[in-house]
Design a protein around this motif. Structure first.
Motif, PDB file in Angstrom:
ATOM      1  N   MET A   1      -3.483   4.536  -2.039  1.00 31.01           N
ATOM      2  CA  MET A   1      -4.511   5.156  -1.195  1.00 31.01           C
ATOM      3  C   MET A   1      -4.292   6.660  -1.132  1.00 31.01           C
ATOM      4  SD  MET A   1      -5.244   2.775   2.184  1.00 31.01           S
ATOM      5  CE  MET A   1      -6.560   3.885   2.767  1.00 31.01           C
ATOM      6  N   ASN A   2      -5.399   7.386  -1.091  1.00 36.13           N
ATOM      7  CA  ASN A   2      -5.324   8.834  -0.918  1.00 36.13           C
ATOM      8  C   ASN A   2      -6.634   9.305  -0.302  1.00 36.13           C
ATOM      9  OD1 ASN A   2      -3.978  11.371  -1.217  1.00 36.13           O
ATOM     10  ND2 ASN A   2      -5.354  11.845  -2.914  1.00 36.13           N
ATOM     11  N   ASP A   3      -6.523  10.164   0.695  1.00 40.13           N
ATOM     12  CA  ASP A   3      -7.704  10.780   1.304  1.00 40.13           C
ATOM     13  C   ASP A   3      -8.716   9.740   1.780  1.00 40.13           C
ATOM     14  OD1 ASP A   3      -9.159  12.965   2.199  1.00 40.13           O
ATOM     15  OD2 ASP A   3     -10.292  13.136   0.321  1.00 40.13           O
ATOM     16  N   GLY A   4      -8.223   8.645   2.371  1.00 42.65           N
ATOM     17  CA  GLY A   4      -9.101   7.679   3.019  1.00 42.65           C
ATOM     18  C   GLY A   4      -9.782   6.677   2.123  1.00 42.65           C
ATOM     19  N   VAL A   5      -9.393   6.616   0.857  1.00 44.90           N
ATOM     20  CA  VAL A   5     -10.009   5.651  -0.059  1.00 44.90           C
ATOM     21  C   VAL A   5      -8.908   4.988  -0.896  1.00 44.90           C
ATOM     22  CG1 VAL A   5     -12.184   6.910  -0.221  1.00 44.90           C
ATOM     23  CG2 VAL A   5     -10.381   7.351  -1.898  1.00 44.90           C
ATOM     24  N   ILE A   6      -9.237   3.814  -1.441  1.00 43.08           N
ATOM     25  CA  ILE A   6      -8.353   3.179  -2.414  1.00 43.08           C
ATOM     26  C   ILE A   6      -8.666   3.790  -3.772  1.00 43.08           C
ATOM     27  CG2 ILE A   6      -7.802   1.039  -3.626  1.00 43.08           C
ATOM     28  CD1 ILE A   6      -8.272  -0.449  -0.991  1.00 43.08           C
ATOM     29  N   VAL A   7      -7.700   4.500  -4.320  1.00 44.66           N
ATOM     30  CA  VAL A   7      -7.885   5.199  -5.587  1.00 44.66           C
ATOM     31  C   VAL A   7      -7.687   4.244  -6.758  1.00 44.66           C
ATOM     32  CG1 VAL A   7      -7.000   7.059  -7.062  1.00 44.66           C
ATOM     33  CG2 VAL A   7      -7.178   7.395  -4.574  1.00 44.66           C
ATOM     34  N   GLU A   8      -6.678   3.362  -6.624  1.00 45.44           N
ATOM     35  CA  GLU A   8      -6.326   2.499  -7.746  1.00 45.44           C
ATOM     36  C   GLU A   8      -5.542   1.304  -7.219  1.00 45.44           C
ATOM     37  OE1 GLU A   8      -4.255   2.945 -12.184  1.00 45.44           O
ATOM     38  OE2 GLU A   8      -4.435   4.682 -10.863  1.00 45.44           O
ATOM     39  N   GLU A   9      -5.742   0.144  -7.827  1.00 42.87           N
ATOM     40  CA  GLU A   9      -4.924  -1.018  -7.484  1.00 42.87           C
ATOM     41  C   GLU A   9      -4.669  -1.849  -8.729  1.00 42.87           C
ATOM     42  OE1 GLU A   9      -6.771  -4.447  -5.352  1.00 42.87           O
ATOM     43  OE2 GLU A   9      -8.425  -3.041  -5.016  1.00 42.87           O
ATOM     44  N   GLY A  10      -3.570  -2.589  -8.704  1.00 39.47           N
ATOM     45  CA  GLY A  10      -3.217  -3.415  -9.838  1.00 39.47           C
ATOM     46  C   GLY A  10      -1.860  -4.043  -9.631  1.00 39.47           C
ATOM     47  N   SER A  11      -1.313  -4.636 -10.666  1.00 40.90           N
ATOM     48  CA  SER A  11       0.024  -5.201 -10.595  1.00 40.90           C
ATOM     49  C   SER A  11       1.037  -4.064 -10.492  1.00 40.90           C
ATOM     50  CB  SER A  11       0.307  -6.029 -11.842  1.00 40.90           C
ATOM     51  OG  SER A  11       0.423  -5.174 -12.973  1.00 40.90           O
ATOM     52  N   PRO A  12       2.243  -4.356 -10.002  1.00 34.28           N
ATOM     53  CA  PRO A  12       3.271  -3.303  -9.990  1.00 34.28           C
ATOM     54  C   PRO A  12       3.494  -2.690 -11.374  1.00 34.28           C
ATOM     55  CG  PRO A  12       3.981  -5.159  -8.668  1.00 34.28           C
ATOM     56  CD  PRO A  12       2.715  -5.595  -9.342  1.00 34.28           C
ATOM     57  N   HIS A  13       3.460  -3.520 -12.397  1.00 32.69           N
ATOM     58  CA  HIS A  13       3.645  -3.021 -13.764  1.00 32.69           C
ATOM     59  C   HIS A  13       2.569  -1.996 -14.116  1.00 32.69           C
ATOM     60  CE1 HIS A  13       3.103  -3.097 -18.176  1.00 32.69           C
ATOM     61  NE2 HIS A  13       4.422  -3.181 -18.201  1.00 32.69           N
ATOM     62  N   ASP A  14       1.321  -2.345 -13.798  1.00 28.98           N
ATOM     63  CA  ASP A  14       0.221  -1.449 -14.148  1.00 28.98           C
ATOM     64  C   ASP A  14       0.271  -0.150 -13.355  1.00 28.98           C
ATOM     65  OD1 ASP A  14      -0.729  -3.232 -15.993  1.00 28.98           O
ATOM     66  OD2 ASP A  14      -2.279  -4.070 -14.692  1.00 28.98           O
TER      67      ASP A  14
ATOM     68  N   ILE B   1       0.858  -1.188   0.000  1.00 26.81           N
ATOM     69  CA  ILE B   1       0.000   0.000   0.000  1.00 26.81           C
ATOM     70  C   ILE B   1       0.889   1.230   0.000  1.00 26.81           C
ATOM     71  CG2 ILE B   1      -1.842   1.241   1.174  1.00 26.81           C
ATOM     72  CD1 ILE B   1      -2.646  -1.383   2.509  1.00 26.81           C
ATOM     73  N   ILE B   2       0.716   2.069  -1.010  1.00 27.65           N
ATOM     74  CA  ILE B   2       1.478   3.308  -1.119  1.00 27.65           C
ATOM     75  C   ILE B   2       0.511   4.488  -1.090  1.00 27.65           C
ATOM     76  CG2 ILE B   2       3.342   2.196  -2.404  1.00 27.65           C
ATOM     77  CD1 ILE B   2       2.204   3.456  -4.973  1.00 27.65           C
ATOM     78  N   GLY B   3       1.052   5.662  -0.899  1.00 23.47           N
ATOM     79  CA  GLY B   3       0.227   6.862  -0.883  1.00 23.47           C
ATOM     80  C   GLY B   3       0.848   7.926  -0.011  1.00 23.47           C
ATOM     81  N   PRO B   4       0.379   9.152  -0.110  1.00 26.57           N
ATOM     82  CA  PRO B   4       0.957  10.247   0.680  1.00 26.57           C
ATOM     83  C   PRO B   4       0.689  10.073   2.164  1.00 26.57           C
ATOM     84  CG  PRO B   4      -1.025  10.979  -0.458  1.00 26.57           C
ATOM     85  CD  PRO B   4      -0.730   9.607  -0.975  1.00 26.57           C
ATOM     86  N   SER B   5       1.499  10.726   2.981  1.00 24.73           N
ATOM     87  CA  SER B   5       1.266  10.735   4.421  1.00 24.73           C
ATOM     88  C   SER B   5      -0.119  11.307   4.708  1.00 24.73           C
ATOM     89  CB  SER B   5       2.332  11.581   5.121  1.00 24.73           C
ATOM     90  OG  SER B   5       3.612  11.019   4.933  1.00 24.73           O
ATOM     91  N   GLY B   6      -0.804  10.696   5.677  1.00 26.52           N
ATOM     92  CA  GLY B   6      -2.133  11.159   6.037  1.00 26.52           C
ATOM     93  C   GLY B   6      -3.255  10.598   5.194  1.00 26.52           C
ATOM     94  N   SER B   7      -2.934   9.626   4.340  1.00 22.92           N
ATOM     95  CA  SER B   7      -3.969   9.078   3.452  1.00 22.92           C
ATOM     96  C   SER B   7      -4.777   7.962   4.086  1.00 22.92           C
ATOM     97  CB  SER B   7      -3.336   8.571   2.152  1.00 22.92           C
ATOM     98  OG  SER B   7      -2.359   7.587   2.406  1.00 22.92           O
TER      99      SER B   7
END
Length: 247
Positions: free
Chosen positions: A212-225, A32-38
């Protein structure tokens, strides 16, 4: 293996998680990646009931619980399945590396001391600390302390290990040793959910990446995608900032 539905969490008027859904299969390495506070860390802590979600359900195999009103027995059942590796190690300073690993086995799993020590030594061997059984946290580097934390999680033989930014408290030169141990554990087929800012680990070890950003999952997929073909503008903006040299 694990399904999370509609997880919400607020602290006062600050809504941190805004209805998060996630399914994890056996053997997944989800980063899970995303900005701090997400909301990334709060999400992990709610899975293991270190924080109590305001709303949502979790299904572990044939066990389904309400994340807000789960009983102590249900929480105990889930914690038998899920281990947690903390950002700041959370070791007992007055206990040796071996004692830090055996504590959960003796107290939580009710194992005899001799059996607990056998398992703990195997776990410490796995993370490269064979010569540090009797060392106290104050005698260990940050990287070694975090490896004790990982050994403590591995020793419990959980279905899933949750890692909350396990390298963020480390000096840069110590990050590699911890990531190598995590990669080895992943290669053994351990199911892992990892919150991290280490993009190389996400690209090279994960089979799924979640932004993740702002409390929601914005996008998910393979590392390539996610890293090479992100669809959402918020994902692209984050990656442009984090991986400026590639964009």
């Amino acid at each position: 293996m694990l399904q999370l539905k509609n997880m919400h969490k607020s602290f006062g008027k600050n809504e941190i998680l805004k209805g998060v859904d996630l399914s994890i299969d056996k053997g997944d390495v989800v980063v899970i990646i995303g900005p701090s506070g997400s909301g990334k860390t709060t999400f992990l802590r709610c899975i293991n009931f270190l924080e109590k979600a305001d709303q949502g359900h979790a299904t572990f195999g044939d066990l389904t619980v309400d994340l807000h009103s789960a009983s102590k027995r249900q929480i105990h059942q889930i914690r038998q399945k899920v281990a947690f590796v903390f950002q700041n190690y959370n070791l007992f300073n007055n206990k040796t590396a071996l004692e830090n690993v055996t504590e959960g086995l003796i107290i939580g799993r009710k194992l005899p001391k001799a059996k607990a020590e056998e398992i703990a030594k195997q776990a410490l061997d796995k993370v490269g600390l064979t010569d540090k059984y009797q060392s106290y946290p104050g005698e260990l580097s940050g990287g070694q302390q975090q490896r004790v934390g990982i050994a403590r999680a591995v020793a419990l033989n959980p279905d899933i290990i949750l890692f909350d930014e396990p390298t963020s408290a480390l000096d840069p030169e110590l990050v590699g040793e911890v990531l190598t141990v995590m990669k080895d554990i992943a290669n053994e087929g351990t199911t892992m959910v990892v919150v991290t800012h280490e993009m190389s680990f996400a690209q090279n070890v994960a089979n799924r990446v979640i932004f993740m950003n702002d409390g929601v999952i914005v996008e998910e997929g393979s590392p390539h995608d996610i890293f090479l073909k992100p669809k959402e503008e918020r994902t692209k903006k984050f990656l442009r900032r984090i991986l400026a040299e590639d964009y």
